[in-house]
Write an enzyme that holds these catalytic residues in place. Structure first.
Site, short mmCIF file in Angstrom:
data_model
loop_
_atom_site.label_atom_id
_atom_site.label_comp_id
_atom_site.label_asym_id
_atom_site.label_seq_id
_atom_site.Cartn_x
_atom_site.Cartn_y
_atom_site.Cartn_z
CB THR A 243 -8.55 -11.68 0.13
OG1 THR A 243 -9.20 -10.43 0.38
CG2 THR A 243 -9.32 -12.77 0.85
CG LEU A 350 -19.26 -5.78 -0.03
CD1 LEU A 350 -20.47 -5.22 -0.78
CD2 LEU A 350 -19.58 -5.92 1.46
#
Length: 405
Positions: A243, A350
């Protein structure tokens, strides 16, 4: 109007794997937001929510829009990844022990190593006057950060890139789902086997790293099971390696194509933290989050049934004029930027502090060394479907315009 137009204003159909959409999705977002509160995905044959209000509401109500779904075919997993594919209250207990390792102060401790990795990569190509940004910088930099975080040897970077690509982009013919599934399952077995060995090594010889922490931390007064550690590590590998690469590539592609914006952050690096947030909002490389309904729900005048897969189009939510003033303007001075590029609610990313640190450090180090650059004349950048990674982004610059370390 043909069904495969992207999107069709009459039916609200969106083709999320259309290359034109993947490269520049914002016009499609705008049409969806104007015409359809609930649209439909051609590729996934399931409803899409695109408005900021609806997307945030769904993300904040996992008891209705659940993350607990079978992703084995798409991710090669044997069990749900922890904590991404588990809902509260158990998910909340896992987050409590993991958030400690991903806090902002801990990520700041990693920043010097991150900057050193960035400088070393730039040193490797700065005198050439060109690079292929994805392969030369956007892929290896987050991978090095992941290896540092996990306490793994930097020499295994190529292995982890291979494993990540084997899940996210298996090297099989396009649309050959059987071949893709087989490749992902075999790659998944290799990932589990790697971390099985790592758990054994860290159990015998603890170190100050993530895997050791997972072998020692307690959940509700008990050690994590072997499967729990494996399922956490599996998520870390995919989330940590792909990502940030995609976000960094999309950000640099935008800056290379918009020289005025590029010059602003090169001349005023104090703008870079805001630029990171605004480019996350505008580009949103991870633009779609799937959820499965645990109960019937009505969105506007559309009834969605229990068990249905629903796609939350966070890329569209991030350009919703109901939330963002002048949403199609990329504004590095934007003051109120509540984008949902990292999600929202209990499942908010997270690793968001890690990602922000990586992106900020990468842009600062790059523009400190190479303030003037552009997309190579005649080159056409290539963007992957799904997670919008710039698979081919050739950049060029005049060697005399660069700066020393």
């Amino acid at each position: 109007m043909e069904e495969n137009e992207n999107p069709c204003p009459r039916t609200g159909v969106l083709n999320i794997i259309d290359p034109a959409y993947t490269a520049h999705p914002q016009p499609a977002y705008a049409r969806l937001l104007e015409h359809h509160r609930v649209a439909k995905s051609i590729a996934m044959h399931s409803p899409i929510l695109s408005r900021y209000e609806d997307v945030v509401w769904a993300l904040r109500h996992p008891e209705i829009f659940s993350s607990e779904m079978d992703m084995q075919v798409l991710l090669g997993t044997q069990r749900p990844m922890i904590p991404q594919q588990i809902d509260p209250p158990l998910q909340t207990r896992y987050r409590k022990i993991l958030d400690l390792r991903f806090s902002r102060p801990r990520m700041q401790e990693l920043e010097p190593a991150m900057r050193q990795h960035a400088q070393q990569l730039i040193d490797g190509f700065i005198e050439r006057g060109e690079c292929e940004f994805d392969a030369d910088f956007a892929v290896p930099l987050p991978c090095r950060a992941f290896l540092t975080l996990m306490g793994l040897p930097q020499e295994e970077l190529d292995l982890f890139v291979e494993l990540k690509n084997g899940i996210i982009r298996p090297p099989v013919p396009p649309m050959d789902m059987m071949a893709a599934t087989e490749w992902r399952m075999k790659t998944g077995e290799r990932i589990y086997a790697y971390f099985e060995k790592m758990i054994d090594e860290r159990s015998k010889a603890p170190r100050d790293d993530m895997v050791t922490y997972l072998t020692q931390v307690e959940l509700d007064g008990r050690p994590l099971t072997r499967h729990e550690i494996l399922d956490i590590c599996y998520l870390f590998l995919l989330g940590g390696l792909d990502t940030v690469t995609a976000t960094l590539g999309c950000s640099m592609a935008y800056l290379a194509a918009n020289p005025e914006q590029r010059r602003r952050i090169a001349e005023k690096p104090e703008l870079i933290p805001n630029a990171v947030e605004e480019l996350l909002r505008w580009e949103t490389p991870v633009s779609l989050i799937p959820r499965v309904l645990k109960q019937n729900v009505k969105i506007g005048d559309v009834e969605l049934r229990e068990g249905a897969l629903v796609n939350l189009l966070i890329g569209a939510a991030n350009v919703d004029p109901a939330e963002f003033a002048d949403p199609t303007r990329v504004d590095f001075d934007r003051e109120r930027n509540r984008h949902v590029a990292f999600g929202a609610g209990p499942h908010r990313c997270l690793g968001s502090h890690l990602a922000r640190m990586e992106l900020r450090a990468a842009l600062e180090e790059w523009h400190r060394r190479i303030p003037e650059y552009e997309i190579k004349p005649g080159a056409v950048p290539q963007v992957s479907p799904g997670i919008r990674e710039q698979l081919h982004l050739p950049l060029v610059w005049r060697v005399g315009s660069t700066r020393g370390a």
